[in-house]
Design a protein around this motif. Structure first.
Motif, short mmCIF file in Angstrom:
data_model
loop_
_atom_site.label_atom_id
_atom_site.label_comp_id
_atom_site.label_asym_id
_atom_site.label_seq_id
_atom_site.Cartn_x
_atom_site.Cartn_y
_atom_site.Cartn_z
N ARG A 9 0.83 -1.21 0.00
CA ARG A 9 0.00 0.00 0.00
C ARG A 9 0.86 1.26 0.00
O ARG A 9 0.58 2.22 -0.71
CB ARG A 9 -0.92 0.01 1.23
CG ARG A 9 -1.98 -1.07 1.21
CD ARG A 9 -2.65 -1.26 2.58
NE ARG A 9 -3.60 -2.36 2.55
CZ ARG A 9 -4.91 -2.22 2.35
NH1 ARG A 9 -5.42 -1.01 2.20
NH2 ARG A 9 -5.70 -3.26 2.33
N SER A 17 -1.55 5.51 3.58
CA SER A 17 -3.01 5.63 3.69
C SER A 17 -3.50 6.56 2.59
O SER A 17 -2.76 7.42 2.12
CB SER A 17 -3.40 6.20 5.06
OG SER A 17 -3.05 5.31 6.10
N TYR A 66 -6.54 9.28 1.47
CA TYR A 66 -7.56 10.14 2.07
C TYR A 66 -8.50 10.66 0.99
O TYR A 66 -8.21 11.65 0.31
CB TYR A 66 -6.90 11.30 2.82
CG TYR A 66 -6.13 10.84 4.04
CD1 TYR A 66 -6.71 10.85 5.30
CD2 TYR A 66 -4.83 10.34 3.92
CE1 TYR A 66 -6.02 10.41 6.42
CE2 TYR A 66 -4.13 9.89 5.03
CZ TYR A 66 -4.74 9.92 6.28
OH TYR A 66 -4.05 9.46 7.38
N PRO A 111 -6.99 3.13 5.23
CA PRO A 111 -5.76 3.11 6.03
C PRO A 111 -4.70 2.14 5.50
O PRO A 111 -5.02 1.16 4.82
CB PRO A 111 -6.25 2.68 7.41
CG PRO A 111 -7.46 1.86 7.13
CD PRO A 111 -8.11 2.47 5.91
N MET A 112 -3.46 2.43 5.84
CA MET A 112 -2.36 1.54 5.48
C MET A 112 -2.36 0.29 6.38
O MET A 112 -1.94 -0.79 5.96
CB MET A 112 -1.02 2.28 5.61
CG MET A 112 0.19 1.47 5.17
SD MET A 112 1.74 2.36 5.35
CE MET A 112 2.03 2.27 7.12
N CYS A 151 -4.24 0.90 13.58
CA CYS A 151 -4.19 2.34 13.35
C CYS A 151 -5.08 3.14 14.29
O CYS A 151 -4.74 4.25 14.69
CB CYS A 151 -4.51 2.67 11.88
SG CYS A 151 -6.19 2.29 11.37
N ARG A 166 0.52 5.84 8.98
CA ARG A 166 -0.05 6.10 7.66
C ARG A 166 0.96 6.17 6.52
O ARG A 166 0.57 6.29 5.37
CB ARG A 166 -0.86 7.40 7.69
CG ARG A 166 -0.06 8.64 8.01
CD ARG A 166 -0.97 9.87 8.11
NE ARG A 166 -0.23 11.08 8.42
CZ ARG A 166 0.30 11.89 7.52
NH1 ARG A 166 0.19 11.60 6.24
NH2 ARG A 166 0.94 12.98 7.89
#
Length: 776
Positions: A318, A321, A323, A330-331, A337, A571
């Motif tokens: 990933r 994260s 947005y 989220p990662m 998290c 993140r």
């Protein structure tokens, strides 16, 4: 080009700059030759020292076979025949180029010579000896590696076959889907298709649906479609979630004993109201000597995620994260998290900290890095901390005010030392439970934001310098992950200088220090001016992009010699790498593999780029969705961009951008003056220029393309104000482009039987149908 280069100052030149400029000169003019005197004149070089440097660069370019000396003694670009390998760049207009490996000379690929090549593919190209277009030409002879084989789009289903109409801007083909490969998708559904084959004489690739996302226009479907378009995941594999569930959230006394216990120090977090993942906290206390101890405490994610585990592999894939407007992807799984790693109030948490001793002048007298255990006394949102800074009472008022006092000194000093103040309005949305945008507003950054920012910057640069400044005569510098930002491209800055000159502004380009100082002065002068957003945006575009690398060149935008990302491992995966490396070096371990970490840096930079693209697509979708309810309404706008296909305008009220297509400027024949960033009417001489104020109406809001079309308020054109009818009109005005890049080679007539025979017949019929639509 020559005129632009002459604006450079000779004392600004170094070997790298001259190499970059000459490379561009020969790349842009492959059929021209230049004497040494021509090159010196282009760069405005007159003194003997600079001429010696120029001769050195010319000799290097010649020895590397990028340029050659012809029979008349002049230099020109090397035009090779043979075969090269490079990456295919497919532009919007159907043009294609290949940038060969280890070369800066682009190869032009005529559309008929693409041979099923797609954007980003690694291809083998056969070069032509001659050129019809003033550029080196070639032909794709082999596709070595596909950049991607999956595409997101909308299903169009007919009685005997279906197509996926791809959303991706650089995908000019629709994908033929046999009915037995549809996974029950219906017309209008958003889906993900994988290309399975592409016969040489077929206009369209053949594929299969691998996931049906849902109905077009549904918020959940559209957000998943955006993530899938950029190959970003939106859920976690089962084995990753299972591994996360097995993690123990308890903290043992044995682990606490290994760490610096800072639970008795006043500690707080400051985050947005809706934040759930608190990955950084600040502690503050006055020391007996009158100085201040400021701790920057970061969630110790590396303690919980073992390198090479399923959790680690998934987080690496990933990279960050994501947005979107209505959600965070989220990662790390939620248990980590928002739970174990989140520095929540009144809970003991394991952290990796940077602790500083500062005097009242915010000078760092001592620093310490290591593992800690903390307990946050208070969770502040930015608004609460801001009220205290503005004079209201509140919890830990003394600590908040002292942190702000020190942060303000750090901030002022940072800008004094060359940090550039790029502060642009950030659009935010209020959305309902179905994801529909109800209100547009601007996110305002105030002193509470700056407080957190300055201490995070302090921690990041201090950690980077701690490793980067270590010198050992017997060993090379230890491998580390840096966040780097190259100095600006002088040619781009020169063009920027010419543009702002039209508004009466200028920057001093004599040195890096003068550029950053006068650029900050310019950005300050622009506040409140009509051209602020346009010029600020162009200034940002003239800068290089920040990336991750093991080779430190500093961070130009921040004005830091050393910089890294240490403060957000929940993140960002690079922060997790930094934690692991720093901890190993604090324990005396040897340097990590540079090539291994450089590969990880490149991967994380690429993932960050994709995440940013997805976030922008999400913003744009919501902007179009919001304005869809305002069709026909009139707004004040500023021209934010000029192109040969139209005028980009930004609404003054909410900063949302759309375009007045050239086809709607029907009062004259307009010509694009690229040098002066304007359109000029052939007969009326009417001029449209960047920064000009216009009154426009919202004409079309195409959600599928995430595209807003405006017309001038004085236009007599009919505007369809019913959103559903407007969508239908938009589809008719913007028919999709079916198989427009390469015609199939003529071969012996096929019976239509056998593998792919029926599919080819259906694609031919589909292409004919599309031509009819275009004609309409």
């Amino acid at each position: 080009m020559a005129d632009d280069i002459k604006t450079y100052k000779a004392e600004r030149y170094n070997r790298r700059t001259i190499t970059r400029i000459l490379t561009d000169v020969f790349k842009d003019n492959p059929m021209k030759d230049y004497s040494f005197e021509d090159l010196a004149a282009l760069l405005g070089i007159e003194d003997s020292g600079s001429k010696e440097m120029l001769q050195l660069v010319v000799s290097e370019l010649e020895s590397s076979e990028r340029i050659t000396k012809n029979s008349s003694g002049n230099y020109q670009a090397v035009i090779k025949t043979g075969v090269v390998i490079g990456v295919l760049d497919l532009l919007r207009k159907g043009q294609a180029f290949v940038l060969p490996e280890n070369s800066d000379i682009e190869i032009f690929i005529p559309t008929e010579n693409l041979h099923n090549g797609l954007h980003g593919d690694q291809v083998e190209v056969s070069l032509y000896a001659g050129s019809k277009h003033g550029k080196q030409e070639g032909e794709v002879v082999r596709i070595i590696k596909r950049a991607r084989t999956t595409f997101v789009g909308t299903i169009e289903k007919n009685k005997n076959f279906a197509f996926l109409i791809a959303n991706h801007k650089t995908m000019p083909y629709d994908i033929f889907i046999p009915l037995n490969k549809l996974m029950k998708a219906q017309s209008g559904d958003k889906a993900v298709a994988r290309i399975t084959e592409w016969p040489e004489d077929a206009k369209n690739p053949i594929g299969e649906i691998i996931e049906v996302l849902g109905s077009t226009g549904d918020n959940e479907t559209e957000m998943h479609a955006i993530l899938s378009e950029f190959e970003l995941p939106y859920n976690f594999p089962k084995e990753v979630l299972e591994e996360a569930d097995k993690l123990d959230s308890g903290i043992t006394s044995e682990e606490i004993a290994k760490r610096r216990d800072m639970r008795d120090v006043t500690t707080f977090t400051i985050d947005p109201k809706d934040a759930k993942d608190f990955d950084d906290a600040i502690s503050c206390r006055k020391l007996k000597n009158g100085n201040w101890e400021i701790g920057v405490h970061i969630a110790d994610v590396s303690f919980y995620i073992e390198e090479g585990s399923k959790l680690d592999e998934d987080a690496l894939s990933r990279g960050t994260s994501v947005y979107l407007v209505d959600r965070v992807v989220p990662m790390l799984p939620e248990k980590l998290c928002n739970g174990i790693c989140s520095l929540r109030q009144d809970e003991d948490k394991l952290t990796f900290s940077a602790v500083f001793e500062l005097n009242d002048k915010a000078e760092v007298l001592n620093q310490w890095f290591g593992k800690t255990v903390i307990r946050s006394n208070r969770r502040f949102c930015y608004e609460e901390a801001q009220e205290i800074i503005e004079g209201n009472d509140g919890d830990f008022k003394e600590e908040i005010l002292q942190c702000w006092k020190l942060a303000k000194i750090l901030r002022d000093e940072r800008f004094k030392n060359g940090s550039i103040s790029f502060e642009r309005s950030e659009i935010k949305f209020d959305i309902d439970e179905n994801g529909k945008p109800l209100r547009v507003y601007f996110k305002e950054s105030k002193e509470a934001n700056w407080l957190v920012e300055e201490f995070m910057l302090l921690a990041n640069k201090s950690v980077a310098a701690f490793i980067g400044k270590q010198k050992d005569k017997n060993h090379p510098p230890k491998t580390f992950v840096y966040r780097i930002h190259d100095e600006p491209d002088l040619e781009k800055l020169s063009n920027f200088q010419k543009f702002i000159g039209k508004f009466g502004y200028s920057i001093n380009m004599k040195s890096d220090e003068m550029i950053s100082r006068t650029l900050n002065e310019l950005l300050t002068k622009l506040k409140g001016q009509k051209e602020q957003e346009v010029i600020s945006s162009l200034a940002i575009r003239s800068m290089a992009k920040a990336i991750y690398s093991t080779d430190n060149i500093g961070h130009y935008g921040l004005g830091f010699e050393f910089y890294t990302h240490f403060t957000s491992p929940i993140r960002r995966y690079p922060d997790l790498m930094v934690h692991r490396l720093l901890f190993s070096y604090l324990n005396g371990e040897k340097s990590a593999s540079k090539s291994y970490y450089e590969g990880l840096c490149k991967h994380c930079s690429e993932r960050e780029y994709l995440a940013v693209q997805a976030e922008r697509a999400s913003d744009k979708y919501k902007e179009v969705e919001f304005m869809r309810d305002h069709l026909g309404e009139q707004y004040d706008a500023l021209i934010s961009g000029i192109t040969e296909w139209g005028i980009y305008c930004e609404l003054e009220e909410n900063k949302i951008e759309g375009m007045i297509p050239m086809r709607d400027l029907d009062d004259d024949f307009y010509m694009f003056d690229e040098e002066n960033y304007c359109l000029i009417g052939h007969y009326t001489k009417k001029k449209y220029q960047l920064g000009d104020k216009l009154q426009i109406k919202i004409a079309r809001a195409n959600l599928e393309r995430k595209q807003l079309d405006f017309v001038l308020a004085t236009s007599e054109k009919h505007i369809e104000t019913d959103p559903d009818k407007a969508d239908e009109l938009a589809r008719k005005k913007n028919p999709r482009n079916i198989a427009s890049v390469a015609e199939p080679k003529k071969k012996k007539k096929k019976s239509g039987k056998g593998k792919g025979g029926k599919a080819l017949k259906k694609m031919k019929k589909h292409s004919h149908k599309n031509k009819q639509k275009k004609a309409e």
